[in-house]
Design a protein around this motif. Structure first.
Motif, mmCIF file in Angstrom:
data_model
loop_
_atom_site.group_PDB
_atom_site.id
_atom_site.type_symbol
_atom_site.label_atom_id
_atom_site.label_comp_id
_atom_site.label_asym_id
_atom_site.label_seq_id
_atom_site.Cartn_x
_atom_site.Cartn_y
_atom_site.Cartn_z
ATOM 1 N N THR A 85 8.449 -1.251 8.304
ATOM 2 C CA THR A 85 7.987 -1.027 6.933
ATOM 3 C C THR A 85 6.624 -1.687 6.789
ATOM 4 O OG1 THR A 85 9.046 -3.024 6.092
ATOM 5 C CG2 THR A 85 10.339 -0.988 5.999
ATOM 6 N N SER A 86 5.913 -1.314 5.768
ATOM 7 C CA SER A 86 4.594 -1.879 5.516
ATOM 8 C C SER A 86 4.508 -2.293 4.065
ATOM 9 C CB SER A 86 3.517 -0.831 5.827
ATOM 10 O OG SER A 86 2.254 -1.312 5.417
ATOM 11 N N ASP A 87 3.790 -3.375 3.839
ATOM 12 C CA ASP A 87 3.568 -3.785 2.457
ATOM 13 C C ASP A 87 2.135 -3.467 2.017
ATOM 14 O OD1 ASP A 87 2.163 -5.696 3.840
ATOM 15 O OD2 ASP A 87 3.219 -7.407 2.991
ATOM 16 N N VAL A 88 1.423 -2.636 2.828
ATOM 17 C CA VAL A 88 0.082 -2.193 2.489
ATOM 18 C C VAL A 88 0.210 -0.939 1.635
ATOM 19 C CG1 VAL A 88 -2.135 -1.381 3.391
ATOM 20 C CG2 VAL A 88 -0.839 -3.155 4.619
ATOM 21 N N GLU A 89 -0.446 -0.938 0.483
ATOM 22 C CA GLU A 89 -0.344 0.219 -0.409
ATOM 23 C C GLU A 89 -1.190 1.368 0.104
ATOM 24 O OE1 GLU A 89 -0.843 -0.535 -4.573
ATOM 25 O OE2 GLU A 89 0.095 -2.512 -4.409
ATOM 26 N N VAL A 90 -0.690 2.578 -0.104
ATOM 27 C CA VAL A 90 -1.405 3.789 0.253
ATOM 28 C C VAL A 90 -2.110 4.324 -0.981
ATOM 29 C CG1 VAL A 90 -1.141 6.161 1.094
ATOM 30 C CG2 VAL A 90 0.256 4.312 2.074
ATOM 31 N N ASP A 91 -3.410 4.668 -0.824
ATOM 32 C CA ASP A 91 -4.192 5.232 -1.926
ATOM 33 C C ASP A 91 -3.654 6.639 -2.187
ATOM 34 O OD1 ASP A 91 -6.085 6.660 -3.462
ATOM 35 O OD2 ASP A 91 -7.681 5.316 -2.789
ATOM 36 N N GLY A 95 -4.573 9.108 0.612
ATOM 37 C CA GLY A 95 -3.507 8.955 1.592
ATOM 38 C C GLY A 95 -3.815 7.874 2.612
ATOM 39 N N CYS A 96 -4.902 7.148 2.409
ATOM 40 C CA CYS A 96 -5.300 6.077 3.336
ATOM 41 C C CYS A 96 -4.858 4.720 2.821
ATOM 42 C CB CYS A 96 -6.816 6.078 3.515
ATOM 43 S SG CYS A 96 -7.469 7.592 4.237
ATOM 44 N N SER A 97 -4.639 3.816 3.747
ATOM 45 C CA SER A 97 -4.285 2.441 3.402
ATOM 46 C C SER A 97 -5.546 1.603 3.280
ATOM 47 C CB SER A 97 -3.392 1.833 4.476
ATOM 48 O OG SER A 97 -2.206 2.558 4.558
#
Length: 97
Positions: A85-91, A95-97
């Motif tokens: 899992t990732s805690d980086v938000e996707v724009d 669609g990019c982090s």
């Protein structure tokens, strides 16, 4: 079976009464259980009648009559799971982090 600790009770009932008190027992599954592929579970209750006689019953897995134990199948097929899992938000617009 050794190594089983039961907690709960005792309870007192009048003739004809029913009680749904929960008792808890802990048992650590052994390598022999795993090798066997199943674990068989039953419980025994001991009571005293108003006349002082001792009565017993062994648990049944599907009703009040009978002494069928509960048999739990232990899966012995080796497996592993990896979940990333990732805690980086996707724009949401790119669609990019």
């Amino acid at each position: 079976v050794g190594g089983v600790t039961v907690s709960g009770g005792p309870i007192t009932l009048e003739p004809g009464q029913e009680d749904t008190t929960t008792f808890t027992a802990n048992y650590t599954i052994t390598q022999a259980d795993i090798d066997n592929g199943t674990f068989t579970n039953s419980a025994e209750v001991v009571g005293t009648t108003p006349a002082g006689a001792e009565v017993t019953d062994i648990s049944n897995n599907d009703g009040y009559v009978g002494d069928n134990p509960t048999v739990v199948t232990i899966c012995t097929d080796a497996s592993i799971a990896l979940i990333k899992t990732s805690d980086v938000e996707v724009d949401p617009t790119t669609g990019c982090s």
